[in-house]
Design a protein around this motif. Structure first.
Motif, PDB file in Angstrom:
ATOM      1  N   PHE A  69     -10.994   3.691  40.018  1.00  0.00           N
ATOM      2  CA  PHE A  69     -10.541   4.015  38.677  1.00  0.00           C
ATOM      3  C   PHE A  69      -9.141   4.599  38.777  1.00  0.00           C
ATOM      4  N   SER A  70      -8.300   4.240  37.825  1.00  0.00           N
ATOM      5  CA  SER A  70      -6.946   4.787  37.818  1.00  0.00           C
ATOM      6  C   SER A  70      -6.916   6.012  36.940  1.00  0.00           C
ATOM      7  N   GLY A  71      -7.266   7.128  37.508  1.00  0.00           N
ATOM      8  CA  GLY A  71      -7.279   8.374  36.754  1.00  0.00           C
ATOM      9  C   GLY A  71      -8.693   8.879  36.594  1.00  0.00           C
ATOM     10  N   PRO A  72      -8.827  10.108  36.093  1.00  0.00           N
ATOM     11  CA  PRO A  72     -10.151  10.704  35.961  1.00  0.00           C
ATOM     12  C   PRO A  72     -10.961  10.029  34.865  1.00  0.00           C
ATOM     13  N   LEU A  73     -12.267   9.973  35.082  1.00  0.00           N
ATOM     14  CA  LEU A  73     -13.161   9.425  34.066  1.00  0.00           C
ATOM     15  C   LEU A  73     -13.395  10.457  32.981  1.00  0.00           C
ATOM     16  N   GLN A  74     -13.515   9.999  31.789  1.00  0.00           N
ATOM     17  CA  GLN A  74     -13.869  10.858  30.663  1.00  0.00           C
ATOM     18  C   GLN A  74     -15.306  10.568  30.287  1.00  0.00           C
ATOM     19  N   ALA A  75     -15.988  11.543  29.690  1.00  0.00           N
ATOM     20  CA  ALA A  75     -17.375  11.351  29.282  1.00  0.00           C
ATOM     21  C   ALA A  75     -17.495  10.207  28.291  1.00  0.00           C
ATOM     22  N   SER A  76     -16.427   9.903  27.588  1.00  0.00           N
ATOM     23  CA  SER A  76     -16.475   8.818  26.625  1.00  0.00           C
ATOM     24  C   SER A  76     -16.303   7.454  27.294  1.00  0.00           C
ATOM     25  N   ASP A  77     -16.082   7.420  28.597  1.00  0.00           N
ATOM     26  CA  ASP A  77     -15.901   6.176  29.332  1.00  0.00           C
ATOM     27  C   ASP A  77     -17.191   5.362  29.283  1.00  0.00           C
ATOM     28  N   PRO A  78     -17.153   4.172  28.669  1.00  0.00           N
ATOM     29  CA  PRO A  78     -18.373   3.381  28.537  1.00  0.00           C
ATOM     30  C   PRO A  78     -18.940   2.900  29.860  1.00  0.00           C
ATOM     31  N   SER A  79     -18.141   2.902  30.941  1.00  0.00           N
ATOM     32  CA  SER A  79     -18.659   2.458  32.235  1.00  0.00           C
ATOM     33  C   SER A  79     -19.720   3.409  32.782  1.00  0.00           C
ATOM     34  N   LEU A  80     -19.825   4.599  32.225  1.00  0.00           N
ATOM     35  CA  LEU A  80     -20.838   5.558  32.668  1.00  0.00           C
ATOM     36  C   LEU A  80     -22.175   5.376  31.952  1.00  0.00           C
ATOM     37  N   THR A  81     -22.232   4.476  30.979  1.00  0.00           N
ATOM     38  CA  THR A  81     -23.457   4.240  30.227  1.00  0.00           C
ATOM     39  C   THR A  81     -24.146   2.988  30.750  1.00  0.00           C
ATOM     40  N   PRO A  82     -25.335   3.146  31.340  1.00  0.00           N
ATOM     41  CA  PRO A  82     -26.058   1.962  31.803  1.00  0.00           C
ATOM     42  C   PRO A  82     -26.396   1.069  30.605  1.00  0.00           C
ATOM     43  N   PRO A  83     -26.194  -0.226  30.733  1.00  0.00           N
ATOM     44  CA  PRO A  83     -26.447  -1.123  29.606  1.00  0.00           C
ATOM     45  C   PRO A  83     -27.927  -1.202  29.234  1.00  0.00           C
ATOM     46  N   VAL A  84     -28.163  -1.510  27.972  1.00  0.00           N
ATOM     47  CA  VAL A  84     -29.526  -1.714  27.485  1.00  0.00           C
ATOM     48  C   VAL A  84     -30.181  -2.785  28.359  1.00  0.00           C
ATOM     49  N   GLY A  85     -31.406  -2.503  28.791  1.00  0.00           N
ATOM     50  CA  GLY A  85     -32.142  -3.446  29.628  1.00  0.00           C
ATOM     51  C   GLY A  85     -31.920  -3.285  31.118  1.00  0.00           C
ATOM     52  N   SER A  86     -30.976  -2.425  31.517  1.00  0.00           N
ATOM     53  CA  SER A  86     -30.716  -2.256  32.954  1.00  0.00           C
ATOM     54  C   SER A  86     -31.808  -1.400  33.594  1.00  0.00           C
ATOM     55  N   PRO A  87     -32.096  -1.644  34.865  1.00  0.00           N
ATOM     56  CA  PRO A  87     -33.102  -0.841  35.569  1.00  0.00           C
ATOM     57  C   PRO A  87     -32.744   0.649  35.598  1.00  0.00           C
ATOM     58  N   LEU A  88     -31.466   0.976  35.779  1.00  0.00           N
ATOM     59  CA  LEU A  88     -31.057   2.377  35.826  1.00  0.00           C
ATOM     60  C   LEU A  88     -31.362   3.078  34.503  1.00  0.00           C
ATOM     61  N   ARG A  89     -31.013   2.444  33.399  1.00  0.00           N
ATOM     62  CA  ARG A  89     -31.293   3.024  32.078  1.00  0.00           C
ATOM     63  C   ARG A  89     -32.796   3.248  31.908  1.00  0.00           C
ATOM     64  N   LYS A  90     -33.590   2.266  32.286  1.00  0.00           N
ATOM     65  CA  LYS A  90     -35.048   2.381  32.160  1.00  0.00           C
ATOM     66  C   LYS A  90     -35.583   3.539  33.001  1.00  0.00           C
ATOM     67  N   GLU A  91     -35.092   3.666  34.235  1.00  0.00           N
ATOM     68  CA  GLU A  91     -35.575   4.731  35.106  1.00  0.00           C
ATOM     69  C   GLU A  91     -35.259   6.120  34.544  1.00  0.00           C
ATOM     70  N   VAL A  92     -34.049   6.301  34.034  1.00  0.00           N
ATOM     71  CA  VAL A  92     -33.664   7.597  33.458  1.00  0.00           C
ATOM     72  C   VAL A  92     -34.534   7.901  32.244  1.00  0.00           C
ATOM     73  N   LEU A  93     -34.666   6.931  31.342  1.00  0.00           N
ATOM     74  CA  LEU A  93     -35.446   7.165  30.124  1.00  0.00           C
ATOM     75  C   LEU A  93     -36.938   7.295  30.409  1.00  0.00           C
ATOM     76  N   ASP A  94     -37.436   6.589  31.412  1.00  0.00           N
ATOM     77  CA  ASP A  94     -38.849   6.757  31.794  1.00  0.00           C
ATOM     78  C   ASP A  94     -39.112   8.176  32.295  1.00  0.00           C
ATOM     79  N   ALA A  95     -38.165   8.742  33.041  1.00  0.00           N
ATOM     80  CA  ALA A  95     -38.336  10.125  33.508  1.00  0.00           C
ATOM     81  C   ALA A  95     -38.401  11.078  32.321  1.00  0.00           C
ATOM     82  N   LEU A  96     -37.540  10.870  31.341  1.00  0.00           N
ATOM     83  CA  LEU A  96     -37.561  11.712  30.140  1.00  0.00           C
ATOM     84  C   LEU A  96     -38.840  11.478  29.351  1.00  0.00           C
TER      85      LEU A  96
END
Length: 145
Positions: free
Chosen positions: A17-44
């Motif tokens: 990345f060219s510069g620091p990431l911001q919380a608003s950076d969409p690359s930090l949001t796992p896409p709908v249907g991704s295994p990572l998103r499912k795992e995080v939400l399943d834990a919650l």
């Protein structure tokens, strides 16, 4: 951790990345249907089931993941959509091959452990020094206030 999640995390870690990431950076949001998103939400979801004894699905208002940390703000509802519950925000950490909820703030006004306190995220940073602060929201709306 399944292979797809490991591949996603290693790919994310290898991106320059060219510069620091911001919380608003969409690359930090796992896409709908991704295994990572499912795992995080399943834990919650499992945490909600343990605490409240109800099955829920989430409408996700905010979710960011970085370096084994995640922050989410969700609108839980019953699986059939007939019942809606209070917003849930949570800090999760990936440890021992699984995601776990490490902090779920209350919504009660005046309680120092609640999300509406001005220094809530600063206290999380002190409590969890390795937290990736980029997962934290930029605005009160994203935090769940």
């Amino acid at each position: 951790m399944n292979f797809k999640t490991l591949l996603f995390l290693s790919t994310l870690a290898s991106i320059s990345f060219s510069g620091p990431l911001q919380a608003s950076d969409p690359s930090l949001t796992p896409p709908v249907g991704s295994p990572l998103r499912k795992e995080v939400l399943d834990a919650l979801r499992n945490e909600v089931k343990t605490i409240h004894g109800i099955d829920v699905v989430f409408v996700v208002r905010y979710l960011r993941v970085k370096d084994g940390w995640a922050w989410t703000h969700t609108l839980p509802q019953s699986p059939d959509g007939a019942n809606r519950y209070e917003d849930i925000s949570a800090l999760l950490r990936f440890r021992d091959e699984a995601w776990e909820v490490v902090d779920m703030p209350c919504g009660e006004e005046g309680n120092p452990d609640c999300l509406d306190e001005a220094d809530y995220f600063k206290r999380l940073e002190a409590k969890y020094p390795s937290v990736a602060i980029e997962v934290f929201p930029d605005s009160a709306d994203d935090a769940g206030k």
